[in-house]
Design a protein around this motif. Structure first.
Motif, PDB file in Angstrom:
ATOM      1  N   VAL A 152       2.606  13.370  15.277  1.00 50.51           N
ATOM      2  CA  VAL A 152       2.772  12.287  16.245  1.00 50.51           C
ATOM      3  C   VAL A 152       3.144  11.026  15.469  1.00 50.51           C
ATOM      4  CG1 VAL A 152       1.682  10.901  18.049  1.00 50.51           C
ATOM      5  CG2 VAL A 152       1.021  13.303  17.753  1.00 50.51           C
ATOM      6  N   THR A 153       4.363  10.557  15.641  1.00 45.61           N
ATOM      7  CA  THR A 153       4.799   9.360  14.908  1.00 45.61           C
ATOM      8  C   THR A 153       5.864   8.614  15.703  1.00 45.61           C
ATOM      9  OG1 THR A 153       5.393   8.533  12.707  1.00 45.61           O
ATOM     10  CG2 THR A 153       6.651  10.432  13.548  1.00 45.61           C
ATOM     11  N   GLY A 154       5.932   7.315  15.479  1.00 50.50           N
ATOM     12  CA  GLY A 154       6.908   6.478  16.159  1.00 50.50           C
ATOM     13  C   GLY A 154       6.596   6.232  17.623  1.00 50.50           C
TER      14      GLY A 154
ATOM     15  N   PHE B 271       0.802  -1.225   0.000  1.00 52.22           N
ATOM     16  CA  PHE B 271       0.000   0.000   0.000  1.00 52.22           C
ATOM     17  C   PHE B 271       0.837   1.279   0.000  1.00 52.22           C
ATOM     18  CE2 PHE B 271      -2.918  -2.906   2.641  1.00 52.22           C
ATOM     19  CZ  PHE B 271      -3.420  -3.500   1.496  1.00 52.22           C
ATOM     20  N   LEU B 272       2.153   1.142  -0.023  1.00 47.75           N
ATOM     21  CA  LEU B 272       3.017   2.329   0.044  1.00 47.75           C
ATOM     22  C   LEU B 272       2.745   3.347  -1.071  1.00 47.75           C
ATOM     23  CD1 LEU B 272       6.614   1.371   1.226  1.00 47.75           C
ATOM     24  CD2 LEU B 272       5.060   3.075   2.202  1.00 47.75           C
ATOM     25  N   PRO B 273       2.504   2.924  -2.309  1.00 49.28           N
ATOM     26  CA  PRO B 273       2.276   3.933  -3.349  1.00 49.28           C
ATOM     27  C   PRO B 273       1.123   4.884  -3.033  1.00 49.28           C
ATOM     28  CG  PRO B 273       2.745   1.816  -4.364  1.00 49.28           C
ATOM     29  CD  PRO B 273       2.598   1.559  -2.897  1.00 49.28           C
ATOM     30  N   THR B 274      -0.016   4.359  -2.584  1.00 49.06           N
ATOM     31  CA  THR B 274      -1.155   5.240  -2.292  1.00 49.06           C
ATOM     32  C   THR B 274      -1.004   5.929  -0.943  1.00 49.06           C
ATOM     33  OG1 THR B 274      -2.372   3.246  -1.591  1.00 49.06           O
ATOM     34  CG2 THR B 274      -2.845   4.133  -3.795  1.00 49.06           C
ATOM     35  N   LEU B 275      -0.338   5.279  -0.002  1.00 43.13           N
ATOM     36  CA  LEU B 275      -0.055   5.953   1.269  1.00 43.13           C
ATOM     37  C   LEU B 275       0.802   7.194   1.017  1.00 43.13           C
ATOM     38  CD1 LEU B 275       0.779   2.839   3.500  1.00 43.13           C
ATOM     39  CD2 LEU B 275      -1.099   4.434   3.910  1.00 43.13           C
ATOM     40  N   ARG B 276       1.813   7.050   0.175  1.00 42.81           N
ATOM     41  CA  ARG B 276       2.682   8.180  -0.153  1.00 42.81           C
ATOM     42  C   ARG B 276       1.948   9.244  -0.961  1.00 42.81           C
ATOM     43  NH1 ARG B 276       7.681   4.241  -1.138  1.00 42.81           N
ATOM     44  NH2 ARG B 276       8.989   4.855   0.636  1.00 42.81           N
ATOM     45  N   ALA B 277       1.177   8.792  -1.937  1.00 36.33           N
ATOM     46  CA  ALA B 277       0.493   9.738  -2.823  1.00 36.33           C
ATOM     47  C   ALA B 277      -0.502  10.610  -2.071  1.00 36.33           C
ATOM     48  CB  ALA B 277      -0.221   8.989  -3.942  1.00 36.33           C
ATOM     49  N   SER B 278      -1.072  10.088  -0.992  1.00 32.98           N
ATOM     50  CA  SER B 278      -2.079  10.859  -0.248  1.00 32.98           C
ATOM     51  C   SER B 278      -1.470  12.066   0.454  1.00 32.98           C
ATOM     52  CB  SER B 278      -2.766   9.968   0.788  1.00 32.98           C
ATOM     53  OG  SER B 278      -1.906   9.697   1.886  1.00 32.98           O
ATOM     54  N   GLY B 279      -0.187  11.960   0.841  1.00 31.93           N
ATOM     55  CA  GLY B 279       0.455  13.032   1.594  1.00 31.93           C
ATOM     56  C   GLY B 279       0.129  13.007   3.069  1.00 31.93           C
ATOM     57  N   HIS B 280      -0.793  12.117   3.478  1.00 32.67           N
ATOM     58  CA  HIS B 280      -1.134  12.007   4.903  1.00 32.67           C
ATOM     59  C   HIS B 280      -1.412  10.551   5.264  1.00 32.67           C
ATOM     60  CE1 HIS B 280      -5.018  12.895   2.779  1.00 32.67           C
ATOM     61  NE2 HIS B 280      -5.363  11.798   3.423  1.00 32.67           N
ATOM     62  N   GLY B 281      -0.571   9.663   4.767  1.00 31.51           N
ATOM     63  CA  GLY B 281      -0.752   8.239   5.055  1.00 31.51           C
ATOM     64  C   GLY B 281      -0.630   7.952   6.543  1.00 31.51           C
ATOM     65  N   ARG B 282      -1.391   6.955   6.987  1.00 36.06           N
ATOM     66  CA  ARG B 282      -1.392   6.596   8.403  1.00 36.06           C
ATOM     67  C   ARG B 282      -1.257   5.078   8.545  1.00 36.06           C
ATOM     68  NH1 ARG B 282      -0.504  11.150   8.601  1.00 36.06           N
ATOM     69  NH2 ARG B 282      -1.714  12.866   9.522  1.00 36.06           N
ATOM     70  N   ILE B 283      -0.361   4.658   9.432  1.00 37.28           N
ATOM     71  CA  ILE B 283      -0.214   3.238   9.762  1.00 37.28           C
ATOM     72  C   ILE B 283      -0.303   3.105  11.280  1.00 37.28           C
ATOM     73  CG2 ILE B 283       1.276   1.206   9.696  1.00 37.28           C
ATOM     74  CD1 ILE B 283       2.590   2.394   7.177  1.00 37.28           C
ATOM     75  N   VAL B 284      -1.152   2.203  11.739  1.00 35.37           N
ATOM     76  CA  VAL B 284      -1.269   1.908  13.164  1.00 35.37           C
ATOM     77  C   VAL B 284      -1.055   0.414  13.349  1.00 35.37           C
ATOM     78  CG1 VAL B 284      -2.758   1.926  15.203  1.00 35.37           C
ATOM     79  CG2 VAL B 284      -2.877   3.813  13.556  1.00 35.37           C
TER      80      VAL B 284
ATOM     81  N   ALA C  56       8.490   4.689  11.063  1.00 32.15           N
ATOM     82  CA  ALA C  56       8.232   6.111  11.300  1.00 32.15           C
ATOM     83  C   ALA C  56       9.410   6.958  10.828  1.00 32.15           C
ATOM     84  CB  ALA C  56       7.959   6.350  12.784  1.00 32.15           C
ATOM     85  N   MET C  57      10.617   6.472  11.056  1.00 30.35           N
ATOM     86  CA  MET C  57      11.816   7.198  10.628  1.00 30.35           C
ATOM     87  C   MET C  57      11.949   7.184   9.105  1.00 30.35           C
ATOM     88  SD  MET C  57      14.400   5.717  13.551  1.00 30.35           S
ATOM     89  CE  MET C  57      15.823   6.706  13.084  1.00 30.35           C
ATOM     90  N   GLU C  58      11.626   6.048   8.485  1.00 30.43           N
ATOM     91  CA  GLU C  58      11.807   5.916   7.044  1.00 30.43           C
ATOM     92  C   GLU C  58      10.738   6.654   6.237  1.00 30.43           C
ATOM     93  OE1 GLU C  58      14.001   1.508   6.990  1.00 30.43           O
ATOM     94  OE2 GLU C  58      12.021   1.761   6.083  1.00 30.43           O
ATOM     95  N   LEU C  59       9.520   6.748   6.775  1.00 32.30           N
ATOM     96  CA  LEU C  59       8.397   7.252   5.987  1.00 32.30           C
ATOM     97  C   LEU C  59       7.923   8.641   6.383  1.00 32.30           C
ATOM     98  CD1 LEU C  59       6.273   3.953   5.841  1.00 32.30           C
ATOM     99  CD2 LEU C  59       7.987   4.783   4.207  1.00 32.30           C
ATOM    100  N   GLY C  60       8.526   9.204   7.404  1.00 33.76           N
ATOM    101  CA  GLY C  60       8.076  10.517   7.877  1.00 33.76           C
ATOM    102  C   GLY C  60       8.126  11.601   6.810  1.00 33.76           C
ATOM    103  N   ARG C  61       9.158  11.605   5.985  1.00 29.35           N
ATOM    104  CA  ARG C  61       9.292  12.634   4.942  1.00 29.35           C
ATOM    105  C   ARG C  61       8.237  12.497   3.852  1.00 29.35           C
ATOM    106  NH1 ARG C  61      12.644  16.828   6.617  1.00 29.35           N
ATOM    107  NH2 ARG C  61      14.325  15.923   7.881  1.00 29.35           N
ATOM    108  N   ASP C  62       7.571  11.337   3.813  1.00 28.42           N
ATOM    109  CA  ASP C  62       6.492  11.129   2.850  1.00 28.42           C
ATOM    110  C   ASP C  62       5.130  11.553   3.406  1.00 28.42           C
ATOM    111  OD1 ASP C  62       8.182   9.919   0.892  1.00 28.42           O
ATOM    112  OD2 ASP C  62       8.139   8.059   2.038  1.00 28.42           O
ATOM    113  N   GLY C  63       5.137  12.115   4.618  1.00 30.69           N
ATOM    114  CA  GLY C  63       3.881  12.511   5.249  1.00 30.69           C
ATOM    115  C   GLY C  63       3.150  11.359   5.907  1.00 30.69           C
ATOM    116  N   ILE C  64       3.812  10.216   6.013  1.00 29.34           N
ATOM    117  CA  ILE C  64       3.199   9.028   6.607  1.00 29.34           C
ATOM    118  C   ILE C  64       3.613   8.929   8.073  1.00 29.34           C
ATOM    119  CG2 ILE C  64       3.051   6.503   6.546  1.00 29.34           C
ATOM    120  CD1 ILE C  64       3.799   6.688   3.553  1.00 29.34           C
ATOM    121  N   THR C  65       2.628   8.826   8.966  1.00 27.60           N
ATOM    122  CA  THR C  65       2.930   8.580  10.367  1.00 27.60           C
ATOM    123  C   THR C  65       2.701   7.110  10.673  1.00 27.60           C
ATOM    124  OG1 THR C  65       0.693   9.044  11.186  1.00 27.60           O
ATOM    125  CG2 THR C  65       2.204  10.912  10.995  1.00 27.60           C
ATOM    126  N   VAL C  66       3.509   6.582  11.599  1.00 24.18           N
ATOM    127  CA  VAL C  66       3.423   5.172  11.976  1.00 24.18           C
ATOM    128  C   VAL C  66       3.483   5.096  13.499  1.00 24.18           C
ATOM    129  CG1 VAL C  66       4.333   2.855  11.597  1.00 24.18           C
ATOM    130  CG2 VAL C  66       4.748   4.646   9.889  1.00 24.18           C
TER     131      VAL C  66
END
Length: 244
Positions: A226-228, A115-128, A159-169
């Motif tokens: 809020v991430t990581g 799901f990374l492509p659409t998580l990144r494309a959204s600019g506000h991807g969220r993983i819990v 969280a460290m790897e994806l933060g710059r993509d706007g994705i919080t984990v």
């Protein structure tokens, strides 16, 4: 193109228990939800789509992930599906270890990758990721606690790897939650169940809805700073144990 489809949250294990509570809370907010579980739910909603797969196995997990990625615009992922598999170091087996690693770690990795492509494309991807207070140590949970601790390590690294993509984990560590899964391992009236109840600072068992409210906080597009983090929804059972 999936980008033209409505934003969707995937919740694994949403047929029952905590996953269902999270899915229902999201649906109540008008969200579109995909449920991925080993059994199909006995409930439905106009904005809920369910897929069936055994997430302890690599091939079915990859197949389901590819199908969902091709048909939905996934902008949030809740890796909730879990299995306790009680056992001590004297009784645990490698077969059990393989199953739980597959469910708690490999499936998390494979679904995130899909799901990374659409998580990144959204600019506000969220993983819990649904960890557990058992990650801090719990007798008779050698395999479960190890893999739930591994989920926390994965959460922090993602969280460290994806933060710059706007994705919080982020991760949630439920404590004693009155679900069917909990009752199977802790029957009512059993000595260990009484010990658990006596350890809860707020004096009651947690509910699936308690955990769902924590998930909604992490999933909100407004909470991008809020991430990581690990939030223990445990009624205070981790006090004196969890790091500050």
């Amino acid at each position: 193109m999936t980008a033209s489809l409505p934003e969707t949250t995937v919740v694994t294990g949403a047929s029952s228990g905590i996953g269902r509570a999270i899915a229902e809370a999201l649906l109540a907010q008008g969200c579109h939800v995909v449920n991925l579980d080993y059994v199909l739910p006995d409930w439905n909603h106009a904005s809920l789509t369910s897929y069936q797969a055994d997430l302890t196995r690599e091939a079915p997990t990859r197949e389901a992930a590819a199908t969902i990625a091709a048909n939905h615009n996934v902008t949030a992922l809740v890796n909730n599906a879990g299995a306790t598999r009680p056992g001590t170091i004297d009784t645990a087996t490698t077969a059990t270890l393989d199953d739980v690693v597959g469910l708690h770690l490999r499936a998390v990795m494979l679904l995130t990758q899909a799901f990374l492509p659409t998580l990144r494309a959204s600019g506000h991807g969220r993983i819990v990721n649904m960890s557990s207070r058992a990650a801090l140590g719990k007798v008779d949970r050698i395999v479960y606690s190890a893999t739930k601790a591994g989920m926390i390590g994965m959460t922090r690294t993602l969280a460290m790897e994806l933060g710059r993509d706007g994705i919080t984990v982020n991760a949630i560590g439920p404590g004693p939650i009155a679900t069917e899964l909990f009752r199977k391992s802790n029957p009512e009236g059993a000595p260990q169940t009484k010990r658990i109840l006596d350890s809860i600072a707020v004096g009651r068992m947690g509910t699936a809805e308690d955990v769902a409210r924590a998930a909604l906080f992490f999933l909100s597009p407004d909470n991008g700073f809020v991430t990581g983090q690990v939030l223990y929804v445990c009624g205070g059972t981790t006090l004196g144990v969890a790091p500050v």
